[in-house]
Write an enzyme that holds these catalytic residues in place. Structure first.
Site, PDB file in Angstrom:
ATOM      1  N   SER A 125      45.419  41.118  28.707  1.00  0.00           N
ATOM      2  CA  SER A 125      44.747  42.416  28.538  1.00  0.00           C
ATOM      3  C   SER A 125      45.339  43.303  27.450  1.00  0.00           C
ATOM      4  O   SER A 125      44.747  44.321  27.116  1.00  0.00           O
ATOM      5  CB  SER A 125      44.741  43.174  29.858  1.00  0.00           C
ATOM      6  OG  SER A 125      43.828  42.563  30.734  1.00  0.00           O
ATOM      7  N   LYS A 183      42.964  43.982  24.753  1.00  0.00           N
ATOM      8  CA  LYS A 183      41.893  44.981  24.871  1.00  0.00           C
ATOM      9  C   LYS A 183      42.070  46.108  23.855  1.00  0.00           C
ATOM     10  O   LYS A 183      41.103  46.750  23.450  1.00  0.00           O
ATOM     11  CB  LYS A 183      41.854  45.526  26.304  1.00  0.00           C
ATOM     12  CG  LYS A 183      41.348  44.479  27.306  1.00  0.00           C
ATOM     13  CD  LYS A 183      41.517  44.903  28.759  1.00  0.00           C
ATOM     14  CE  LYS A 183      40.972  43.797  29.681  1.00  0.00           C
ATOM     15  NZ  LYS A 183      41.351  43.960  31.072  1.00  0.00           N
ATOM     16  N   TYR A 239      35.385  37.780  25.465  1.00  0.00           N
ATOM     17  CA  TYR A 239      36.457  38.406  26.263  1.00  0.00           C
ATOM     18  C   TYR A 239      37.547  37.391  26.648  1.00  0.00           C
ATOM     19  O   TYR A 239      38.736  37.644  26.469  1.00  0.00           O
ATOM     20  CB  TYR A 239      35.837  39.045  27.513  1.00  0.00           C
ATOM     21  CG  TYR A 239      36.857  39.543  28.504  1.00  0.00           C
ATOM     22  CD1 TYR A 239      37.616  40.682  28.245  1.00  0.00           C
ATOM     23  CD2 TYR A 239      37.090  38.863  29.704  1.00  0.00           C
ATOM     24  CE1 TYR A 239      38.572  41.125  29.150  1.00  0.00           C
ATOM     25  CE2 TYR A 239      38.039  39.297  30.614  1.00  0.00           C
ATOM     26  CZ  TYR A 239      38.779  40.428  30.332  1.00  0.00           C
ATOM     27  OH  TYR A 239      39.730  40.860  31.223  1.00  0.00           O
ATOM     28  N   TYR A 254      46.144  50.470  34.245  1.00  0.00           N
ATOM     29  CA  TYR A 254      45.247  50.502  35.426  1.00  0.00           C
ATOM     30  C   TYR A 254      45.710  51.571  36.423  1.00  0.00           C
ATOM     31  O   TYR A 254      46.045  52.678  36.003  1.00  0.00           O
ATOM     32  CB  TYR A 254      45.169  49.115  36.090  1.00  0.00           C
ATOM     33  CG  TYR A 254      45.152  47.989  35.094  1.00  0.00           C
ATOM     34  CD1 TYR A 254      44.059  47.857  34.226  1.00  0.00           C
ATOM     35  CD2 TYR A 254      46.204  47.098  34.962  1.00  0.00           C
ATOM     36  CE1 TYR A 254      44.030  46.832  33.290  1.00  0.00           C
ATOM     37  CE2 TYR A 254      46.186  46.086  34.016  1.00  0.00           C
ATOM     38  CZ  TYR A 254      45.110  45.966  33.187  1.00  0.00           C
ATOM     39  OH  TYR A 254      45.085  44.975  32.257  1.00  0.00           O
ATOM     40  N   VAL A 263      48.305  40.576  32.192  1.00  0.00           N
ATOM     41  CA  VAL A 263      48.828  39.750  33.296  1.00  0.00           C
ATOM     42  C   VAL A 263      49.728  38.607  32.834  1.00  0.00           C
ATOM     43  O   VAL A 263      50.372  37.961  33.651  1.00  0.00           O
ATOM     44  CB  VAL A 263      47.734  39.141  34.209  1.00  0.00           C
ATOM     45  CG1 VAL A 263      47.150  40.129  35.159  1.00  0.00           C
ATOM     46  CG2 VAL A 263      46.672  38.421  33.441  1.00  0.00           C
TER      47      VAL A 263
HETATM   48  N1  GLN Z   1      42.074  37.492  31.674  1.00  0.00           N
HETATM   49  C1  GLN Z   1      42.478  38.389  32.714  1.00  0.00           C
HETATM   50  C2  GLN Z   1      41.293  38.727  33.589  1.00  0.00           C
HETATM   51  O1  GLN Z   1      40.252  38.944  33.043  1.00  0.00           O
HETATM   52  C3  GLN Z   1      43.077  39.626  32.099  1.00  0.00           C
HETATM   53  C4  GLN Z   1      43.517  40.637  33.114  1.00  0.00           C
HETATM   54  C5  GLN Z   1      44.778  41.371  32.733  1.00  0.00           C
HETATM   55  O2  GLN Z   1      45.524  41.008  31.834  1.00  0.00           O
HETATM   56  N2  GLN Z   1      45.058  42.392  33.501  1.00  0.00           N
HETATM   57  O3  GLN Z   1      41.383  38.758  34.806  1.00  0.00           O
END
Ligand code: GLN
Length: 311
Positions: free
Chosen positions: A65, A68, A192, A244, A262
């Site tokens: 993420s 993003k 994505y 988050y 993550v």
């Molecule tokens: N690829 C992961 C997902 O879409 C990314 C989530 C993250 O890094 N928090 O669940």
């Protein structure tokens, strides 16, 4: 500052190597579950260009993420403020992959850094392109930011995400029902998942984040990536939404704009001062790197770099 940056960074890496409470490595896909929780890397790029690294700073990991930020920057450059018609900019206070708010908020995700928001951003990036072209554009963009052509997308990770991304598919389908996804869901999801599968080291990530410390200019090329005003706003959204439902805690402990993933990576920015990347795969309960956060907290305590510290 207490000591030289090289010493501070080396000390932090040593302290993190000894830490026992390391969090839990993401296990929803095999390639992430296979990464050792012993890993720790840190890279600090100062505004002067000086680079300080320690630990596994040159080992590539799945940035997930953190990507993003780059997708969001590209989309803002493409469509400007029209982006805000389809994505909000308020913290969600819920998990990164939560669906609950989408029902009452008519399919408009709270911000571009939760999964739903990033999937809308991917839909925007598609424009009239094929997914392959949009993915290529993201990769070129990140390579240009980092000044490093060796950065790759890990196809195994992208494939595993595609095989298991049922929640993300649900988010995309649900938003499509509200008219906020304009393509067949496989297309934005393909963009994505590939963006999440970018593999980068701490050094590459900190280099890629330099434009966020330099008011939107890539200091290596002198090229304006995005306006100063938009850069300030990206940093603001990173501060308020980048972790988050742990964003308040990150601001409290670290006091920098930051985006986590993550895979255990965090990109943090001290505007005008430094672009910082840390990596430790063990996550806390909110899905943010346990030792990555602790390392940044210590870095800021020792350097005074929090945006809330007097200059
Ligand atoms: N690829 C992961 C997902 O879409 C990314 C989530 C993250 O890094 N928090 O669940």
């Amino acid at each position: 500052m207490n000591g030289t940056l090289d010493t501070i960074v080396a000390d932090i890496a040593r302290e993190m190597a000894e830490a026992t409470d390391r969090g839990k490595v993401a296990d929803y896909i095999a390639p992430l579950a296979a990464v050792s929780d012993k890993r720790f890397g840190i890279a600090v790029v100062e505004a002067s260009g000086a680079v300080h690294v320690a630990g596994d700073a040159d080992v590539p990991f799945s940035i997930q993420s953190v990507s993003k930020v780059f997708g969001f920057t590209l989309a803002l450059g493409m469509v400007g403020d029209a982006l805000w018609k389809r994505v909000g900019r308020e913290p969600s206070g819920s998990a990164f992959n939560s669906i609950v708010q989408l029902e009452t908020e008519q399919g408009i995700p709270r911000n571009p850094f939760i999964n739903a928001g990033a999937i809308v951003v991917s839909d925007i990036l598609l424009g009239r392109h094929e997914p392959r072209e949009a993915i290529g554009e993201i990769l070129r963009f990140v390579r240009g930011l980092a000044g490093d052509e060796s950065i790759l997308i890990d196809e195994k990770v992208a494939h595993a995400e595609e095989q298991t991304g049922f929640r993300n598919m649900a988010l995309a389908q649900y938003m499509r029902a509200f008219g906020n996804i304009h393509h067949a869901v496989e297309r934005p999801l393909g963009v994505y998942f590939h963006q999440c599968a970018l593999a980068m080291s701490c050094r590459q990530l900190a280099m890629a984040g330099r434009y966020l410390m330099c008011g939107g200019v890539n200091p290596e090329t002198g090229r304006t990536i995005i306006s100063k005003q938009r850069t300030r706003r990206i940093n603001a959204v990173m501060m308020t939404c980048g972790h988050y439902d742990g964003s308040g805690e990150f601001a409290y402990r670290v006091g920098l704009s930051g985006k986590s993933g993550v895979g255990g990576g965090i990109l943090a920015v001290a505007p005008g001062v430094a672009s910082i990347a840390v990596w430790s795969p063990g996550l806390n309960a909110r899905g943010n790197s346990q030792l990555g956060t602790l390392a940044l907290e210590r870095l800021v305590q020792r350097t005074g770099w929090s945006v809330f510290d007097p200059a």
